[in-house]
Design a protein around this motif. Sequence first.
Motif, PDB file in Angstrom:
ATOM      1  N   GLY A   1      60.997  13.054  33.773  1.00  0.00           N
ATOM      2  CA  GLY A   1      61.052  14.343  34.439  1.00  0.00           C
ATOM      3  C   GLY A   1      59.730  14.796  35.010  1.00  0.00           C
ATOM      4  N   ALA A   2      58.767  13.904  35.077  1.00  0.00           N
ATOM      5  CA  ALA A   2      57.438  14.215  35.624  1.00  0.00           C
ATOM      6  C   ALA A   2      56.861  15.473  34.995  1.00  0.00           C
ATOM      7  N   PRO A   3      56.758  15.512  33.667  1.00  0.00           N
ATOM      8  CA  PRO A   3      56.304  16.741  33.001  1.00  0.00           C
ATOM      9  C   PRO A   3      54.803  16.960  33.150  1.00  0.00           C
ATOM     10  N   ASP A   4      54.416  18.219  33.182  1.00  0.00           N
ATOM     11  CA  ASP A   4      53.006  18.556  33.063  1.00  0.00           C
ATOM     12  C   ASP A   4      52.665  18.593  31.574  1.00  0.00           C
ATOM     13  N   ASP A   5      51.396  18.591  31.254  1.00  0.00           N
ATOM     14  CA  ASP A   5      50.992  18.649  29.860  1.00  0.00           C
ATOM     15  C   ASP A   5      51.306  20.033  29.305  1.00  0.00           C
ATOM     16  N   ALA A   6      52.120  20.064  28.253  1.00  0.00           N
ATOM     17  CA  ALA A   6      52.554  21.339  27.694  1.00  0.00           C
ATOM     18  C   ALA A   6      51.426  22.058  26.975  1.00  0.00           C
ATOM     19  N   VAL A   7      50.546  21.299  26.369  1.00  0.00           N
ATOM     20  CA  VAL A   7      49.404  21.877  25.658  1.00  0.00           C
ATOM     21  C   VAL A   7      48.146  21.175  26.146  1.00  0.00           C
ATOM     22  N   ASP A   8      47.005  21.745  25.786  1.00  0.00           N
ATOM     23  CA  ASP A   8      45.744  21.112  26.163  1.00  0.00           C
ATOM     24  C   ASP A   8      45.652  19.732  25.536  1.00  0.00           C
ATOM     25  N   VAL A   9      45.282  18.754  26.341  1.00  0.00           N
ATOM     26  CA  VAL A   9      45.114  17.397  25.838  1.00  0.00           C
ATOM     27  C   VAL A   9      43.621  17.121  25.716  1.00  0.00           C
ATOM     28  N   PRO A  10      43.251  16.213  24.845  1.00  0.00           N
ATOM     29  CA  PRO A  10      41.818  15.901  24.715  1.00  0.00           C
ATOM     30  C   PRO A  10      41.221  15.485  26.052  1.00  0.00           C
ATOM     31  N   ASP A  11      40.067  16.030  26.335  1.00  0.00           N
ATOM     32  CA  ASP A  11      39.381  15.725  27.593  1.00  0.00           C
ATOM     33  C   ASP A  11      38.366  14.615  27.362  1.00  0.00           C
ATOM     34  N   THR A  12      38.092  13.847  28.414  1.00  0.00           N
ATOM     35  CA  THR A  12      37.049  12.824  28.343  1.00  0.00           C
ATOM     36  C   THR A  12      35.684  13.503  28.392  1.00  0.00           C
ATOM     37  N   VAL A  13      34.842  13.190  27.417  1.00  0.00           N
ATOM     38  CA  VAL A  13      33.525  13.822  27.350  1.00  0.00           C
ATOM     39  C   VAL A  13      32.391  12.810  27.490  1.00  0.00           C
ATOM     40  N   GLY A  14      32.724  11.544  27.683  1.00  0.00           N
ATOM     41  CA  GLY A  14      31.692  10.531  27.857  1.00  0.00           C
ATOM     42  C   GLY A  14      32.289   9.138  27.880  1.00  0.00           C
ATOM     43  N   LEU A  15      31.429   8.163  28.149  1.00  0.00           N
ATOM     44  CA  LEU A  15      31.848   6.766  28.194  1.00  0.00           C
ATOM     45  C   LEU A  15      30.928   5.917  27.332  1.00  0.00           C
ATOM     46  N   GLU A  16      31.450   4.794  26.891  1.00  0.00           N
ATOM     47  CA  GLU A  16      30.655   3.748  26.258  1.00  0.00           C
ATOM     48  C   GLU A  16      30.969   2.428  26.931  1.00  0.00           C
ATOM     49  N   LEU A  17      29.942   1.613  27.132  1.00  0.00           N
ATOM     50  CA  LEU A  17      30.138   0.270  27.660  1.00  0.00           C
ATOM     51  C   LEU A  17      29.866  -0.741  26.553  1.00  0.00           C
ATOM     52  N   SER A  18      30.550  -1.860  26.629  1.00  0.00           N
ATOM     53  CA  SER A  18      30.421  -2.871  25.579  1.00  0.00           C
ATOM     54  C   SER A  18      29.031  -3.503  25.552  1.00  0.00           C
ATOM     55  N   LYS A  19      28.311  -3.450  26.692  1.00  0.00           N
ATOM     56  CA  LYS A  19      26.968  -4.034  26.755  1.00  0.00           C
ATOM     57  C   LYS A  19      26.060  -3.127  27.581  1.00  0.00           C
ATOM     58  N   LYS A  20      24.827  -2.963  27.100  1.00  0.00           N
ATOM     59  CA  LYS A  20      23.848  -2.173  27.841  1.00  0.00           C
ATOM     60  C   LYS A  20      22.970  -3.044  28.727  1.00  0.00           C
ATOM     61  N   HIS A  21      22.784  -4.295  28.352  1.00  0.00           N
ATOM     62  CA  HIS A  21      21.926  -5.206  29.103  1.00  0.00           C
ATOM     63  C   HIS A  21      22.591  -6.582  29.142  1.00  0.00           C
ATOM     64  N   ILE A  22      22.514  -7.230  30.275  1.00  0.00           N
ATOM     65  CA  ILE A  22      23.044  -8.589  30.426  1.00  0.00           C
ATOM     66  C   ILE A  22      21.985  -9.425  31.125  1.00  0.00           C
ATOM     67  N   VAL A  23      21.733 -10.605  30.625  1.00  0.00           N
ATOM     68  CA  VAL A  23      20.765 -11.522  31.228  1.00  0.00           C
ATOM     69  C   VAL A  23      21.453 -12.856  31.481  1.00  0.00           C
ATOM     70  N   PHE A  24      21.381 -13.321  32.729  1.00  0.00           N
ATOM     71  CA  PHE A  24      21.858 -14.651  33.097  1.00  0.00           C
ATOM     72  C   PHE A  24      20.642 -15.534  33.329  1.00  0.00           C
ATOM     73  N   ASP A  25      20.588 -16.652  32.685  1.00  0.00           N
ATOM     74  CA  ASP A  25      19.445 -17.555  32.799  1.00  0.00           C
ATOM     75  C   ASP A  25      19.781 -18.713  33.718  1.00  0.00           C
ATOM     76  N   GLY A  26      18.936 -18.926  34.706  1.00  0.00           N
ATOM     77  CA  GLY A  26      19.127 -20.062  35.598  1.00  0.00           C
ATOM     78  C   GLY A  26      19.990 -19.783  36.803  1.00  0.00           C
ATOM     79  N   GLY A  27      20.350 -18.522  37.030  1.00  0.00           N
ATOM     80  CA  GLY A  27      21.040 -18.159  38.260  1.00  0.00           C
ATOM     81  C   GLY A  27      22.536 -18.361  38.250  1.00  0.00           C
ATOM     82  N   THR A  28      23.152 -18.719  37.136  1.00  0.00           N
ATOM     83  CA  THR A  28      24.603 -18.856  37.082  1.00  0.00           C
ATOM     84  C   THR A  28      25.105 -18.182  35.817  1.00  0.00           C
ATOM     85  N   GLY A  29      26.397 -17.885  35.812  1.00  0.00           N
ATOM     86  CA  GLY A  29      26.989 -17.337  34.610  1.00  0.00           C
ATOM     87  C   GLY A  29      28.000 -16.262  34.906  1.00  0.00           C
ATOM     88  N   LYS A  30      28.809 -15.970  33.900  1.00  0.00           N
ATOM     89  CA  LYS A  30      29.823 -14.927  33.990  1.00  0.00           C
ATOM     90  C   LYS A  30      29.798 -14.114  32.711  1.00  0.00           C
TER      91      LYS A  30
END
Length: 739
Positions: free
Chosen positions: A127-156
Amino acid sequence: MQHTHRALLCLSLCLAASVRAEDKTAREASFRQDIMPVLFRAGCNAGACHGAAKGKDGFMLSLFGYDPAGDYFRIVDDMAGRRINTAVPEQSLLLLKSTGAVPHTGGKLFDNKSEYYETLRRWIAAGAPDDAVDVPDTVGLELSKKHIVFDGGTGKDSLRVTALLSDGSKRDVTSLARYHSNNNSVVQIDEHGHITAGRSGDTNVFARYSRFALGTSVIVLPSADGFAWPNPPAVNYIDTHVFERLKNLRIAPSDLCDDETFLRRVTLDLAARPPTVAEYRAFMADPRSDKRTVKIDELIASDTFADYWTSIWAEQLRVMGGNYAPDATPVKAADAFYEWIRRQLRADRPLNEFVREMVTASGSNLNNGPVNLYTMLVHSPQFTPKAFAADFSQVFLGVQLQCAECHNHPFDRWNMDDYYGFVSFFTGISRKSGVESREQRIFFNTAAPPAMHLRDERPMPAKVLGAIEPVAAGGDPRRALAAWLTAPENEMFSRNLANRIWAQLMGRGIIHPVDDVRVTNPPANEPLLQALAQRLVQSNFSLRSLARDICTSRTYQLSSQSNPSNARDRQQFSHAALRRLRADVLIDTVVAVTGMPRKLGNFPDDTRAIDFYPRLEVNTEGPKYGDNFFKTFGASSRASVSSTEIKCAPTLSQTLHMAVGDTIEPRLSAGGTLKALVGTKATPDEVIEELFFLALSRRPTTQEAQELRTLIGPETKNPQAFEDIFWALLNSTEFIFNH
C-alpha cells in the motif's frame, strides 16, 4: 499415506508462514530506510535527474533525499495513481521506468530481478505506506578500511559501508551506497565498492549514503626495483612530514636548487620583485652557510613583505572603490580599508585578531577601515545576508556553504539548518547615511529577525558551524561568531589560513583549491596541514613566523628539476612547482628590471602594482580589473571571492602582449636601465652579464655568452642589438615564471 498427509500439511503451514512473513516485511517497509536509499542508489534524486532544481520530465525529488516527506508526497499523493499502482504493483510507473519497460530519459536503472526492484515492489504491494512513527535516522558512516595500499601497481580490494543509526544500531548499506574515486587513473571503484588499482600515485575513494560521505585513502606504489630512498636531511617539521609521505609513496624528492635560483625564487615570493644586481652580487659572494636563512629573515622583516600580503588580502576581500558608488564603496572607503589592512600586516598583528576586528566592526565606512568588510565582500547597493554569509565562510573557513542553501550540501556534512543558522549572524547588518554623501554607517540591528528556513519557514537563530545549540540570544551575535571563529581551538580557521599561506608560497594548497574544503576533497598530506595549523596557533597567528618556517624548509628550496620517481607528482611537493608570476608581480618585475615606470589607472605615477586596487569612475559591482594588463594576465576581477578568480596559467594572448604589446618594447627603447648599461659598461660581455643578472638572476652560460657576443658583432655600442637581447630575455619562460 498418513505420513504423506502430514508432510503436505507441514508444507502448507510453512508456505502460509512464509507468505505471512513476506506480508509482515512489506507492511513494515520503511519509506525513509528502504525506499529513499534505493532512489539514492539508482541516481533518481541526483542533480542531473529528478533531484534537479526543477526536476526532470515533470517529476521532482529532493536532491539526494534531503526532504523525505516532500518526496513521499510527490511519489504517492501528487497525481495519485500515476506513479504508484498498489493494485498491480508491477504496473507502477515507478517500476516500469526504472526497469526500462517504458521510455525513460534516465534509461534502465535495474532489472526486475534486482534487490532494488523487489524492495520497491514489496513496498507498493503493502500500500506504499509512509512511516507511521519516527524511524532511526542515519547519523554517520563507517568504512571497512581507512587506508589501502597496492604494491607494484596492481591489485584489487573492496569496501563495505555501514550506516550508524540514531538508535545506536548499525546497518550494512554497501549495496545502497554510491561510490567515486578522486582520480580514476590511479584507482577505480565500481558500483559495488570493488577497487582496482591503476597507475602509481595516491588518491581517495568515497562512499556516500544518506547525507554523509566518507573516504578511504588509497596508495598505488610503483615497483620497488631500482628505488632507493635518498634520506635527505629535514630542516624542520615541514620536511619531516613531506619526506615521510614521499618515502611511503616511493617518491624521491629533487635536489636542492642552486643559490641563484633560490635568491630569485624567495625574493619574488616574499618581496614581489626580482633581486637587484647589487643583491645578487652580495648574496653570491656571501660565504656564510646560513646565508639563505639570513636572506629570508631580511625579506620577511621588510615592509614590502607586508605590502605584498596587503595586496593578497585586498583581492580576497574584494577591495575596490568607485567615484559613483551607491553601494557604500567610494574610493575613500576603499583607501581606508586598504590602508588599515596594510597597517595590521606591517605590524605583524596576529591574524586571528586581524579577522576578529573586521567581524565585529561597526561605524563609518570612511573612517573605520575594517567595517568595510560589510560593504566590499559583497558589492551591492543593499546588504544581502545570504550572499555575505556564503562569501564569509569561503574566505575565512574555506567552506562553500552556499551549496546548502536549497538542499543539504551534496558533498559535505553541512545541511540547510547549518546554512540558515550561519546566515542569521548577519541578518541584522544595516546601513544608514552619514554626515556626507559618501558615508554609510554600518551597525547591527538587534531587533532584526533571524533567517527563515527555506523548507518550512522556521526562524533559525544564529548558530556557528558544527554546533547543536544556537548562540545566546540578545545583543550582537557577531561577537560570539568572532570568538568562535578566531579561537585557537577552531581548527577550521587555523587550517584555512595555514593552507592559504602554504599555497601562496608553494604554488598549490595542501587542500586544493584552497577555498573548497570538504570531506570529499581531503588534504594531500593531512599531518603536514595539521602541523602547519598548530604552528600558526603556537606562533600567535603570526604570518611572518609561518612564512619563515615554510621558506627555510628544504621542501621550499627543492629544485624544480624532477627525477624519474617524481616527474608525475603534482600534489606532494617533491619538487618546486613552475609558477607563472602573478599579474601584479609581473608588471612590477618588468618595471624593476627596465627602470621605466608604468602608469596604473587613477594612482600616482610611481605606484607599484602590488599597491594597486581598482579605482573606478563607475560603481563597483561586477568584474573589475582597473587595468587591461591585469585582465590579460589573470588578476582577480574581484567579481567573487573564489580563488579561481586568480589565473596563473599562460595563454596565447599573454605571449602576444609581451612580444608586441606596450609593456616591454617601449621600456627598452625609451632609455632607462638598458641605456645606462650600454653607455657605462666597458665591454659587451659586461652588458650581457648585467642583463642576465637583471632579468634572470643568473650568469649566462658559456654557450649563451658566446652566441650573444656573435649577435652583437663589431657594433659594440649599438643599442639595438642589446635591446634585442633584453627583449628576448624578458620574453623567455624563465623570466615569466618563478621556478
